[in-house]
Write a protein that holds these residues in place. Structure first.
Motif, short mmCIF file in Angstrom:
data_model
loop_
_atom_site.label_atom_id
_atom_site.label_comp_id
_atom_site.label_asym_id
_atom_site.label_seq_id
_atom_site.Cartn_x
_atom_site.Cartn_y
_atom_site.Cartn_z
N PHE A 84 0.83 -1.21 0.00
CA PHE A 84 0.00 0.00 0.00
C PHE A 84 0.87 1.26 0.00
O PHE A 84 0.59 2.21 -0.75
CB PHE A 84 -0.93 0.00 1.21
N LEU A 85 1.89 1.27 0.84
CA LEU A 85 2.76 2.45 0.89
C LEU A 85 3.49 2.65 -0.44
O LEU A 85 3.72 3.78 -0.87
CB LEU A 85 3.76 2.30 2.04
N TRP A 86 3.83 1.55 -1.11
CA TRP A 86 4.46 1.65 -2.44
C TRP A 86 3.50 2.28 -3.45
O TRP A 86 3.89 3.17 -4.22
CB TRP A 86 4.90 0.26 -2.91
N VAL A 87 2.24 1.86 -3.42
CA VAL A 87 1.25 2.43 -4.34
C VAL A 87 1.08 3.91 -4.06
O VAL A 87 1.01 4.74 -5.00
CB VAL A 87 -0.10 1.69 -4.21
N CYS A 88 1.01 4.29 -2.79
CA CYS A 88 0.89 5.71 -2.43
C CYS A 88 2.11 6.49 -2.88
O CYS A 88 2.00 7.66 -3.32
CB CYS A 88 0.69 5.86 -0.92
N ARG A 89 3.28 5.87 -2.78
CA ARG A 89 4.52 6.54 -3.25
C ARG A 89 4.47 6.73 -4.76
O ARG A 89 4.88 7.78 -5.26
CB ARG A 89 5.73 5.67 -2.86
N VAL A 90 3.94 5.74 -5.47
CA VAL A 90 3.79 5.87 -6.92
C VAL A 90 2.86 7.03 -7.27
O VAL A 90 3.07 7.76 -8.24
CB VAL A 90 3.24 4.55 -7.51
N LEU A 91 1.83 7.23 -6.44
CA LEU A 91 0.85 8.29 -6.67
C LEU A 91 1.28 9.63 -6.09
O LEU A 91 0.51 10.61 -6.13
CB LEU A 91 -0.50 7.88 -6.08
N ASN A 92 2.49 9.68 -5.51
CA ASN A 92 3.07 10.92 -4.98
C ASN A 92 2.29 11.48 -3.78
O ASN A 92 2.17 12.69 -3.62
CB ASN A 92 3.17 12.00 -6.08
N TYR A 93 1.75 10.59 -2.94
CA TYR A 93 1.11 11.04 -1.72
C TYR A 93 2.17 11.22 -0.64
O TYR A 93 3.23 10.57 -0.65
CB TYR A 93 0.09 10.01 -1.22
N SER A 94 1.89 12.08 0.32
CA SER A 94 2.83 12.29 1.42
C SER A 94 2.83 11.08 2.35
O SER A 94 1.92 10.25 2.33
CB SER A 94 2.43 13.54 2.21
N VAL A 95 3.86 11.00 3.17
CA VAL A 95 3.97 9.89 4.12
C VAL A 95 2.79 9.90 5.09
O VAL A 95 2.19 8.86 5.38
CB VAL A 95 5.29 9.97 4.90
N LEU A 96 2.43 11.10 5.59
CA LEU A 96 1.34 11.18 6.57
C LEU A 96 0.00 10.77 5.95
O LEU A 96 -0.78 10.05 6.56
CB LEU A 96 1.24 12.60 7.13
N ALA A 97 -0.27 11.24 4.74
CA ALA A 97 -1.52 10.87 4.06
C ALA A 97 -1.56 9.38 3.79
O ALA A 97 -2.60 8.72 3.95
CB ALA A 97 -1.67 11.66 2.76
N SER A 98 -0.43 8.84 3.38
CA SER A 98 -0.35 7.40 3.13
C SER A 98 -0.54 6.61 4.40
O SER A 98 -1.16 5.54 4.39
CB SER A 98 1.01 7.06 2.50
N PHE A 99 -0.02 7.13 5.50
CA PHE A 99 -0.19 6.48 6.80
C PHE A 99 -1.67 6.36 7.15
O PHE A 99 -2.14 5.30 7.57
CB PHE A 99 0.56 7.28 7.87
#
Length: 823
Positions: A199-214
C-alpha cells in the motif's frame, strides 16, 4: 527533505503501522478467546448479573413466587445483554484476564477461526510430514482422499499452505516447540505486514505524502471486513485479495501512464507475473484479469479519443498482450500450457459459482453461506461490520467512505482541469477499480474487502489534498488515526466468531483414536474441515465442496428421516457409492425425481426386499448393479451432530425436503419459468420454500419456570402434565390451545403422546438438560426426526445408532455428539 530521510520516513511509517495492525489483530490472544477461562468468565458474569437482577426484583416484590422472579430476572438479563452488550463484554474480558492470570492457570490455547482455515492447516500439516500438500499432484490439481467420501476429490493447487509453512519454520527459530496450529494462526499478521508495504508503495507511486499514506493504510488494515478476515487465527486466502490487487494496481499505474515504451513493457510484464502468482493463491484471480483488461482499454480509449495520442493508445493495447503472454508463460512453466486455460476458466467460474442462484435439480448449498449472501446497505457502508445506523460505531466507517468519495471527486475535478497529466489516468484506473469492486460487493458480503482497496487509496488522496490546502498535517493525521484505531478496537471485539474450542478438540481427538482410519464421518458441511484436519477422517462434503448439492440432499433426508432403517440405508449408500446410484438410475432412463424416490424407498429395506421393489422398474442385471451400490458394502460410518446444526436446522429442512419433481416441472414449463423470481432475491428463497410446503416450525428453547407436583410450567405459558403428558399453551407468539403431541423419554425409549384434542399444528419435544426439563415446539415431522432423537435424546432406543462421544463445554453452548452406525 532529501531522499535518504524520506526513505526512513516511509520505513518508520511501515513499522508503526505494522505494530498497530498486529496489536489489534492479536485481540483473540489478549482476550483469551479460546481458553476455558473465557467460558468460565462468561458463566460467572452472567450468573452475577442474574443474581443482581433477582435480588432487585425480590426486594421490590418480596411475595413474588420464586419461579416468576427467576423468569423476570432472565428477561432482564437478556435485555441487558442486548442493550448494554459493550459493558457486558468488558466485564467478561476483565474476568477472563483475572482467571487466566491466576496461579496454576493452564497455558493459553490458540486455535483457528471458523472452519475453512482448518482445510489449509491440514494441507500445511501434509507439507510438514510429507514435504508437499498431497501425495498426488497433477498439473494444477491435487487429490484429497478425505474429501467427497468415499472417492476423494481433486482440488485446485494453492501456495497458501506453503506460506503458512514458511511462517512455521520462521517462528521455530524463536520457539522450536511451537505447535503448527499456533504458528499458522499468525500468518495473517505477517501477510498484512506485506500488505502495508504494497500500500505504501502504491501511495509513493501516486506521490502522496507519508502522513496521508499512513492514514490511508491505517484505514485499509483496520476496516472491519479486513479485521474479521485477517486476524490471529484466520488462516485463509482473504488477505491475498488485498495484497495482490494492490501490487497489480501499482503495476497498472506505472504501465498505463505516459512513459517510455521500455518502462511500460516492463510493468506490463510485472503485472502478468504478479497475476500468475495470484492465480496460485486464489481461484478468483479472473476478477483482476478483467480489471486489467478494462483499465487498459479505458486508458487506450482516453489516449486515443481525448488526448489524441495514438502512440500511447497502441502501447496500452499492447499491455494486454504482454500481461496475458506473461501469465501464460509463468503458469505453463509451473504446470502446463493447458493448465493456464484451466486456471483461467476456474478464475471466472469461482466468481460465478459464488453468485449463481440457478433453479437446479439438486439444492444449491451456496444459499446457506452467509458470507455469500447479498449484503445490506448498512454492512456495505460499515465495510462488513454488522453495525446499524443506531450504532455510533457505524459512523466512523461512513466518515472515511465519504472522505474517499471526496478524494475521488477532487481528483476528477483536477483531471478535468488538465487531462494530459498522469493524474487523469490514475483517476480513471481508480474509478474503474472502485466501480467494478463495488458492483462485486453487492453480490456477496465477503467481496466487500475488495472495495476497501480503492477507498483507502482515495482516503489517502483526500487526506493528501487537505494537508496541502490547510497545512494541518500532523494534527489531522493524529486525529484521523486515533479515530480509526478507536473504532477498530471496538470492531474487533464484536466481529470475530470463534467456533472451534476445547470441546470440538476433545470430540475430534476421540474420533481419531477410537474409530478405524477408513471411517467416514457424516454431518453437515460446516465442520467438514475440522474433521479432516483434526480427526484425519473422510467426510462426504465440506466448505470446499459446496457444489455437491446431491450430498446435501441425501444428508438432509437422513437427518429428517423418521425411520432409523431408512437413515441407515441412506448412509450405507452414500458412504459406499456417493451419488452414483441416483446417476445410474437416471442413466437407466428414470427421471431424477423418480430415481431419488425409489432410492429412499429401498433404503429402509434389506437387499431381498429391495430387489423385489425394483422388479419391473429396471432389468435384473440393472437391479444387481444398483444394489451393489446401495446394499452390498458395510463402510465404517459415523454420524456427528452439534448445537449449531440443530439450532439452525433450516438448511437441513431446505435440502432434505427439496422437491425435485416440482423443479423438473418448472424447468419443463416456459410459463412456470417466467414466474420464478430473480435469483438470489428474498422472493426467490420464498418461492423455493413454497415448492416444499414452507419452512419448518422450530421454537427457541423454553426453560422450566416452575413445577407444581406433576405440572411443569415453561416460558410462553406452556404447561405439561407429567402424569398424562397432556400439554397446553397460551402464548401470543405460538398461539393458544393444545399441541398435537409430546415427544419425551420413557424407560429408555423416545415415545410420542398423541393429544386427540390437539388443535395446534406442532408438537412439543420435552427433554432434560443438566438435570432440568426444557421444551421446544416444532413441526411433528421434525420432532420425530433422527436429528432430534440423536441430539436431544442421545439416540436412546435406537438400534443402529450407538453413542460414541458426548461432549459439551462449560457453558453448554457447544455440544458435540458422535454415533456409530451399525450395519
Amino acid at each position: 527533505m532529501n531522499k535518504k530521510s524520506t526513505f526512513w520516513a516511509w520505513v518508520l511509517a511501515w513499522v508503526v503501522l505494522t505494530i498497530l495492525s498486529s496489536y489489534v489483530r492479536l485481540y483473540p490472544l489478549r482476550a483469551h478467546m479460546w481458553d476455558d477461562a473465557h467460558d468460565q468468565a462468561t458463566l460467572l458474569v452472567i450468573y452475577n448479573l442474574k443474581q443482581t437482577f433477582l435480588k432487585q426484583i425480590l426486594n421490590n416484590a418480596p411475595t413474588m413466587p420464586p419461579a416468576l422472579a427467576n423468569h423476570l430476572a432472565e428477561e432482564k438479563l437478556n435485555e441487558t445483554m442486548h442493550t448494554d452488550h459493550q459493558h457486558v463484554m468488558d466485564a467478561i474480558d476483565k474476568a477472563t484476564l483475572s482467571l487466566a492470570n491466576s496461579p496454576g492457570a493452564p497455558a493459553q490455547k490458540i486455535y483457528l477461526l471458523e472452519s475453512d482455515p482448518f482445510d489449509f492447516y491440514n494441507l500445511t500439516e501434509n507439507i510438514v510430514h510429507k514435504g508437499r500438500i498431497a501425495d498426488t499432484i497433477k498439473g494444477s490439481k491435487y487429490f484429497n482422499p478425505l474429501m467427497g467420501a468415499p472417492f476423494g476429490l481433486w482440488q485446485p493447487f494453492t501456495l497458501h499452505p506453503y506460506w503458512g509453512f514458511v511462517i512455521y519454520k520462521f517462528l521455530q527459530l524463536f520457539d522450536p516447540n511451537i505447535p503448527l496450529m499456533t504458528a499458522v494462526a499468525y500468518t495473517p499478521l505477517f501477510t498484512y505486514a506485506l500488505i502495508l508495504i504494497a500500500f505504501l508503495w502504491v501511495c509513493r507511486v501516486l506521490n502522496y505524502s507519508v502522513l496521508a499514506s499512513f492514514v490511508g493504510a491505517l484505514f485499509l488494515v483496520m476496516a472491519p471486513i479486513n479485521l474479521k478476515r485477517g486476524s490471529l487465527g484466520w488462516f485463509r486466502t482473504d488477505p491475498y485479495n488485498i495484497l495482490f490487487p494492490l501490487l497489480l494496481l501499482g503495476c497498472l499505474f506505472l504501465a498505463l501512464r505516459p512513459s517510455s515504451k521500455k518502462d511500460g513493457y516492463l510493468w506490463a510484464f510485472g503485472f502478468g507475473l504478479t497475476l500468475a502468482v495470484y492465480a496460485l493463491f486464489w481461484q478468483g484471480w479472473g476478477l483482476l484479469f478483467l480489471i486489467g483488461v478494462i483499465c487498459a482499454l479505458g486508458v487506450a480509449a482516453f489516449n486515443f479519443l481525448i488526448k489524441k495520442d495514438k502512440t500511447h493508445a497502441r502501447q496500452n493495447i499492447l499491455f494486454i498482450s504482454i500481461f496475458i503472454g506473461t501469465t501464460l508463460l509463468v503458469v505453463s512453466m509451473c504446470f502446463s500450457f493447458q493448465d493456464f486455460f484451466t486456471l483461467f476458466k476456474e478464475g471466472f467460474g469461482e466468481l460465478r459459482k459464488f453468485n449463481h442462484r440457478g433453479l437446479d435439480l439438486w439444492p444449491n448449498l451456496f444459499m446457506a453461506v452467509g458470507e455469500l449472501n447479498k449484503p445490506t446497505l448498512a454492512s456495505i457502508t460499515s465495510l462488513g461490520n454488522s453495525a446499524t445506523a443506531n450504532n455510533p460505531f457505524f459512523w466512523p466507517d461512513l466518515i472515511f467512505i465519504m472522505m474517499a468519495l471526496g478524494g475521488l471527486f477532487y481528483s476528477l475535478r483536477l483531471s478535468l482541469q488538465n487531462f494530459r497529466q498522469a493524474l487523469a489516468i490514475d483517476t480513471l484506473i481508480l474509478t474503474i477499480f472502485l466501480t467494478v469492486t463495488v458492483m462485486l460487493s453487492l453480490t456477496g458480503e465477503r467481496f466487500i474487502l475488495f472495495t476497501t482497496i480503492p477507498l483507502s487509496i482515495l482516503a489517502a488522496s483526500a487526506t493528501n489534498q487537505f494537508i496541502k490546502l490547510r497545512n494541518v498535517d500532523w494534527g489531522l493525521a493524529v486525529l484521523l488515526s486515533a479515530l480509526i484505531i478507536f473504532t477498530a478496537n471496538h470492531d474487533i471485539r464484536t466481529i470475530l466468531t470463534p467456533i472451534y474450542n476445547s470441546t470440538w478438540d476433545e470430540a475430534l481427538t476421540k474420533i481419531k483414536t477410537d474409530t478405524p482410519p477408513d471411517s467416514i464421518v457424516n454431518t453437515w458441511w460446516a465442520p467438514g474441515h475440522f474433521i479432516k484436519a483434526m480427526a484425519h477422517r473422510a467426510v462426504p462434503f465440506d466448505g470446499a465442496s459446496l457444489d455437491k448439492g446431491d450430498v446435501g440432499f441425501w444428508m438432509g433426508n437422513m437427518f429428517l428421516s423418521q425411520d432409523e432403517n431408512q437413515a441407515r440405508g441412506i448412509l450405507r449408500m452414500l458412504n459406499s457409492s456417493g451419488n452414483r446410484a441416483a446417476e445410474y438410475l437416471v442413466k437407466c432412463g428414470l427421471k431424477l425425481s423418480d430415481a431419488t424416490t425409489l432410492l429412499l424407498a429401498i433404503a429402509s429395506e434389506n437387499k431381498i426386499d429391495a430387489a423385489q421393489t425394483l422388479k419391473g422398474i429396471i432389468s435384473d442385471d440393472q437391479i444387481q448393479t444398483l444394489l451393489s451400490m446401495t446394499h452390498d458394502k458395510h463402510p465404517h460410518s459415523y454420524v456427528l451432530v452439534y448445537t449449531e446444526l440443530v439450532d439452525d436446522n433450516l438448511m437441513i429442512a431446505f435440502t432434505g425436503r427439496w422437491n425435485i419433481k416440482k423443479i423438473e416441472e418448472i424447468n419443463a414449463n416456459a410459463l412456470l419459468l417466467k414466474e420464478v423470481p430473480k435469483r438470489g432475491s428474498a422472493d426467490f428463497i420464498d418461492y423455493l420454500w413454497q415448492t416444499m410446503g414452507g419452512p419448518p416450525k422450530y421454537s427457541e428453547a423454553l426453560p422450566l419456570l416452575g413445577q407444581n407436583s406433576s405440572q411443569l410450567m415453561f416460558r410462553e405459558n406452556l404447561e405439561i402434565d407429567l402424569n398424562t403428558m397432556d400439554a397446553k399453551i397460551q402464548s401470543a407468539q405460538y398461539g393458544e390451545g393444545e399441541p398435537s403431541s409430546v415427544f419425551y423419554l420413557k424407560d429408555g425409549l423416545v415415545v410420542e403422546h398423541v393429544n386427540p384434542d390437539g388443535n395446534l399444528n406442532y408438537a412439543v419435544v420435552l427433554y432434560q438438560e443438566d438435570g432440568q426439563y426444557v421444551a421446544r415446539l416444532m413441526d411433528h415431522a421434525l420432532a420425530d426426526s433422527m436429528i432430534m432423537k440423536l441430539y436431544y435424546f442421545d439416540g436412546a432406543g435406537l438400534k443402529y445408532f450407538k453413542p460414541l462421544i458426548l461432549s459439551r463445554d462449560l457453558t453448554g453452548r457447544t455440544r458435540v455428539k458422535v454415533f456409530q452406525v451399525i450395519y
